[in-house]
Design a protein around this motif. Structure first.
Motif, PDB file in Angstrom:
ATOM      1  N   VAL B  30       0.813  -1.223   0.000  1.00 23.50           N
ATOM      2  CA  VAL B  30       0.000   0.000   0.000  1.00 23.50           C
ATOM      3  C   VAL B  30       0.843   1.268   0.000  1.00 23.50           C
ATOM      4  CG1 VAL B  30      -1.909  -1.150   1.154  1.00 23.50           C
ATOM      5  CG2 VAL B  30      -0.280   0.164   2.495  1.00 23.50           C
ATOM      6  N   ASN B  36      -2.475   6.543   0.577  1.00 20.99           N
ATOM      7  CA  ASN B  36      -2.690   5.163   1.022  1.00 20.99           C
ATOM      8  C   ASN B  36      -1.796   4.841   2.211  1.00 20.99           C
ATOM      9  OD1 ASN B  36      -4.411   4.901  -1.064  1.00 20.99           O
ATOM     10  ND2 ASN B  36      -3.229   3.383  -2.196  1.00 20.99           N
ATOM     11  N   ASP B  83     -12.146  -1.700  10.174  1.00 25.09           N
ATOM     12  CA  ASP B  83     -12.665  -2.037   8.856  1.00 25.09           C
ATOM     13  C   ASP B  83     -14.046  -1.411   8.642  1.00 25.09           C
ATOM     14  OD1 ASP B  83     -12.169  -3.954   6.495  1.00 25.09           O
ATOM     15  OD2 ASP B  83     -14.197  -4.479   7.117  1.00 25.09           O
ATOM     16  N   ASN B  87     -14.895   1.781   6.172  1.00 24.06           N
ATOM     17  CA  ASN B  87     -15.859   1.544   5.102  1.00 24.06           C
ATOM     18  C   ASN B  87     -16.997   2.553   5.171  1.00 24.06           C
ATOM     19  OD1 ASN B  87     -17.359   0.458   3.059  1.00 24.06           O
ATOM     20  ND2 ASN B  87     -17.470  -1.597   3.907  1.00 24.06           N
ATOM     21  N   TYR B  94     -10.985   3.249   1.798  1.00 22.31           N
ATOM     22  CA  TYR B  94     -11.262   1.832   2.035  1.00 22.31           C
ATOM     23  C   TYR B  94     -11.098   1.036   0.746  1.00 22.31           C
ATOM     24  CZ  TYR B  94     -13.678  -2.350   3.590  1.00 22.31           C
ATOM     25  OH  TYR B  94     -13.981  -3.642   3.912  1.00 22.31           O
ATOM     26  N   ALA B  95     -11.607   1.609  -0.360  1.00 18.08           N
ATOM     27  CA  ALA B  95     -11.494   0.928  -1.649  1.00 18.08           C
ATOM     28  C   ALA B  95     -10.026   0.815  -2.071  1.00 18.08           C
ATOM     29  CB  ALA B  95     -12.287   1.682  -2.713  1.00 18.08           C
ATOM     30  N   ALA B  96      -9.232   1.852  -1.778  1.00 20.58           N
ATOM     31  CA  ALA B  96      -7.834   1.843  -2.198  1.00 20.58           C
ATOM     32  C   ALA B  96      -7.008   0.843  -1.391  1.00 20.58           C
ATOM     33  CB  ALA B  96      -7.237   3.240  -2.062  1.00 20.58           C
ATOM     34  N   GLY B  98      -8.150  -1.811   0.076  1.00 24.31           N
ATOM     35  CA  GLY B  98      -8.597  -3.147  -0.299  1.00 24.31           C
ATOM     36  C   GLY B  98      -8.449  -4.167   0.807  1.00 24.31           C
ATOM     37  N   VAL B  99      -7.852  -5.280   0.437  1.00 26.20           N
ATOM     38  CA  VAL B  99      -7.808  -6.438   1.326  1.00 26.20           C
ATOM     39  C   VAL B  99      -6.838  -6.199   2.495  1.00 26.20           C
ATOM     40  CG1 VAL B  99      -5.951  -7.641   0.149  1.00 26.20           C
ATOM     41  CG2 VAL B  99      -7.733  -8.951   1.276  1.00 26.20           C
TER      42      VAL B  99
ATOM     43  N   SER C  49     -22.614   2.626  -0.653  1.00 25.77           N
ATOM     44  CA  SER C  49     -22.526   1.860  -1.887  1.00 25.77           C
ATOM     45  C   SER C  49     -23.681   2.227  -2.814  1.00 25.77           C
ATOM     46  CB  SER C  49     -22.485   0.360  -1.593  1.00 25.77           C
ATOM     47  OG  SER C  49     -23.687  -0.030  -0.997  1.00 25.77           O
ATOM     48  N   SER C 100     -13.899  -0.248 -11.990  1.00 26.73           N
ATOM     49  CA  SER C 100     -12.648  -0.772 -11.431  1.00 26.73           C
ATOM     50  C   SER C 100     -11.840  -1.400 -12.545  1.00 26.73           C
ATOM     51  CB  SER C 100     -12.919  -1.804 -10.332  1.00 26.73           C
ATOM     52  OG  SER C 100     -13.267  -3.043 -10.898  1.00 26.73           O
ATOM     53  N   ARG C 102      -7.553  -3.037 -13.487  1.00 19.23           N
ATOM     54  CA  ARG C 102      -6.206  -3.357 -12.996  1.00 19.23           C
ATOM     55  C   ARG C 102      -5.193  -3.255 -14.138  1.00 19.23           C
ATOM     56  NH1 ARG C 102      -6.553  -8.935 -10.272  1.00 19.23           N
ATOM     57  NH2 ARG C 102      -8.198  -9.189 -11.788  1.00 19.23           N
TER      58      ARG C 102
END
Lengths: 302, 196, 160
Positions: B30, B36, B83, B87, B94-96, B98-99, C49, C100, C102
């Motif tokens: 990140v 980020n 988390d 969100n 949060y989207a950037a 990610g996991v 969302s 989105s 990649r």
């Protein structure tokens, strides 16, 4: 006077490491001259400039690390020259300079200098430049008139267009990296290296042979496959590197075969039109493993 | 251990990323831009300080045999909280990330500090250790993020500095993370050697 | 510490039971805490969302709001490109938005730029919708550019 102490067997060559480098430089001058002939003065400027930056970088790094300055031993000249030969002819000079600094400073000196680098410095620098400035690294020009165009490999494999004639491919009348286009000039250079026994045949033969064989098996034109892209210069000048390729004949054969298979996979199934660069870098990683597997048996051993 | 030392050691001397070399996975992943990196630093700081505090609080009543599962429960609770909160309130960040937010739960820094420090030290020391380690983590992560964003995208915290076409894209790709972190480690080692 | 009376003999059954209870207590406290946080944040997350989806739809549909917003995901260079294509009632593209992707940063990732995406406005199935014909591809990113064209075509066909 210096004494070299090493265990037997001792391989005797007519040259020491320093003069070998200058023979390689001599051999590289043929594709370099062909590049200047086809792409004109900018190509000459790029070659001289990149080579100079490579040599100066080596000198500066060694001076900073307070080590003996051996920048004039020819190895930095080879790296700079090779790097220039695998760049597009109109590549911006400042980007080429960063590439040369990366090749010598990061890939060679940081890993311990000549003999200790894992990757071929010129190829690693090319991969670095391709990831950094993909547009500049894929802007190709036609010989003589310098009109922007695509490389034959891209046109044939990705756009399904007709290939240029064999003669144009052979003499180098096509778009591509500065020194990779002329098969004829590369073969003359390769002949110099083979005759002086600076390189031997297993790696290039296995590399070029496997690309031809697998291309043919997959239904592609094998002659076009071996004369296009950077295969010739890669097979003769990079897959034969003393430092980053295996030392035994068997090992070199495996190395060339691996390079050929990877190249074919990338060309026909990957996203890039050409895979010679990445295939050699990939096999560089495996070199210690190949060396271990292909180690000659001790006399009397099992 | 003195309170000052608890706080201080994580910043440079035992910097989790550049000296202890733990928690490298999110650092590599990140740190492609400064924002980020900042977001991840805040999330890790929240989880680390809270989990250090709670682990130190319960350390006298926690049986040795099940301390690791209990640490994990404590840590994962705080990770899940961060988390949800990210969100809900910072959906773009949060989207950037990610996991990598859920993965804080297995970040070695957090479990490592719980086991090596908070389980053996009083609450205040543990909180200060969490703050210091978080600062060290943030310092490393944000430095890497800024360097990579400037060299690779020509901007810093999203503010354009120069034409992005000139920037070396490799720096925002995975190899750029390895190159930057290696150079920073070397520089810090050189600096520390000089100090000593 | 470790190794002290682990799962040794039968005497440990009581101890295992005790440890289980302690662990369960921690789990209950943790779950309770999380339930409270969840209660407060979940409505906001759902709202976010929804807002994001509505915002994207609004961005691709004509100002009148009529027409369809169709989600497609053509295969790009680095995986599927999730995109939303707005088609107006007469079958012309009213807007394209990449949700989105990649693609390679600095190269294929430039498909998100308005300069590229705005070219598709007003196109219909009668247009070739191909790079180098009616669409200016992004320099050095033919595969990514073509993927977006494929996605737009697919959406137009679905809209019929």
């Amino acid at each position: 006077m210096s004494f070299n102490i090493s265990v037997s067997p001792h391989i005797r060559l007519p040259f020491d490491a320093k003069s070998i480098m200058w023979v390689v430089v001599l051999a590289l001058l043929f594709p370099a001259a062909a590049g200047v002939y086809f792409f004109g003065l900018p190509a000459l400027v790029l070659i001289v400039f990149t080579t100079l930056v490579a040599v100066i970088t080596e000198a500066v790094c060694q001076w900073l690390a307070k080590r003996p300055i051996t920048a004039a031993d020819g190895s930095a000249v080879v790296t700079g020259l090779l790097l220039a030969l695998i760049l597009p002819p109109t590549f911006p000079l400042w980007m080429a300079a960063i590439g040369a600094v990366f090749a010598i400073g990061i890939v060679k000196v940081l890993f311990g200098g000549l003999g200790f680098n894992i990757f071929n410095p010129a190829l690693a620098a090319r991969a670095f430049l391709l990831a950094s400035w993909p547009v500049a690294m894929t802007t190709w020009i036609r010989p003589f008139d310098a009109v922007t165009t695509a490389t034959p490999l891209f046109l044939v494999n990705k756009m399904h267009q007709a290939a240029p004639g064999y003669w144009d491919l052979f003499i180098g009348n096509r778009a591509g990296s500065l020194g990779e286009t002329s098969v004829l000039a590369i073969l003359i250079g390769a002949l110099v290296l083979l005759l002086t026994r600076v390189i031997d045949w297993p790696a290039p033969a296995a590399f070029i042979g496997s690309v031809a064989l697998f291309s043919w098996l997959l239904g592609h034109d094998p002659w076009f496959a071996i004369m296009s892209g950077g295969l010739m210069i890669g097979a003769f000048f990079m897959a034969t590197d003393y430092v980053t390729a295996p030392v035994t004949t068997k090992g070199r054969f495996i190395f060339g075969l691996g390079c050929g298979i990877m190249t074919v996979l990338i060309r026909y199934f990957g996203g890039f039109p050409e895979g010679v660069n990445y295939s050699i870098l990939f096999m560089n990683i495996l070199t210690p493993l190949i060396d271990r597997y292909a180690r000659p048996k001790l006399f009397g051993g099992r | 251990m003195s309170l000052w030392k608890s706080f201080n050691q994580g910043i440079i001397k035992e910097n989790p990323v550049l000296r202890l070399m733990i928690g490298l996975c999110p650092v590599l992943a990140v740190s492609n831009n400064a924002i980020n990196a900042l977001g991840m630093s805040v999330a890790v700081a929240f989880v680390l300080i809270c989990s250090n505090a709670v682990v130190a609080m319960i350390r006298k009543t926690t049986p040795d045999e099940i301390r690791i599962p209990i640490f994990i429960i404590v840590i994962s609770t705080f990770v899940t909280i961060s988390d949800y909160v990210m969100n809900a309130f910072t959906p773009d960040l949060y989207a950037a990330l990610g996991v990598f937010v859920p993965l804080i739960v297995v970040n070695c820094i957090i479990l490592g500090r719980a086991e090596a420090f908070a389980y053996r030290n009083p609450v205040l020391n543990s909180i200060l250790d969490g703050v210091g380690m978080s600062l060290g983590f943030a310092l490393a992560l944000i430095s890497i993020g800024v360097i990579r964003e400037v060299l690779g995208a020509g901007s810093v915290f999203g503010i354009a500095l120069f034409n992005p076409a000139v920037a070396a894209t490799i720096m925002v790709l995975p190899p750029g993370a390895f190159i930057t972190i290696g150079v920073l480690m070397a520089a810090l080692n050189k600096f520390e050697n000089k100090v000593q | 510490m470790l190794g002290r009376n682990y799962l040794g003999a039968g005497e440990n059954v009581g101890k295992i039971f005790k440890l289980g209870i302690i662990l369960a207590v921690f789990c209950v406290i943790s779950a309770g805490g999380l339930a409270i946080v969840y209660m407060y944040t979940q409505p906001k997350i759902v709202l976010n969302s929804q807002l994001a989806l509505e915002g994207s739809k609004k961005a691709v549909l004509p100002p009148s709001g009529k027409g369809q917003a169709i989600a497609v995901s053509p295969r790009g260079y680095g995986g599927p490109i999730e995109m939303l294509v707005g088609v107006d009632p007469v079958g012309k593209v009213s807007g394209v938005k990449i949700l989105s992707q990649r693609e390679t940063p600095g190269l294929g990732a430039n498909i998100v730029k308005p300069k590229f995406l705005d070219q598709f406005k007003g196109k219909s199935l009668k247009d070739p919708l191909e790079p180098k014909k009616d669409i200016d591809a992004i320099t050095g990113a033919t595969i990514s550019s073509r993927a977006v064209c494929v996605g737009v075509k697919e959406a137009l066909r679905k809209a019929k």
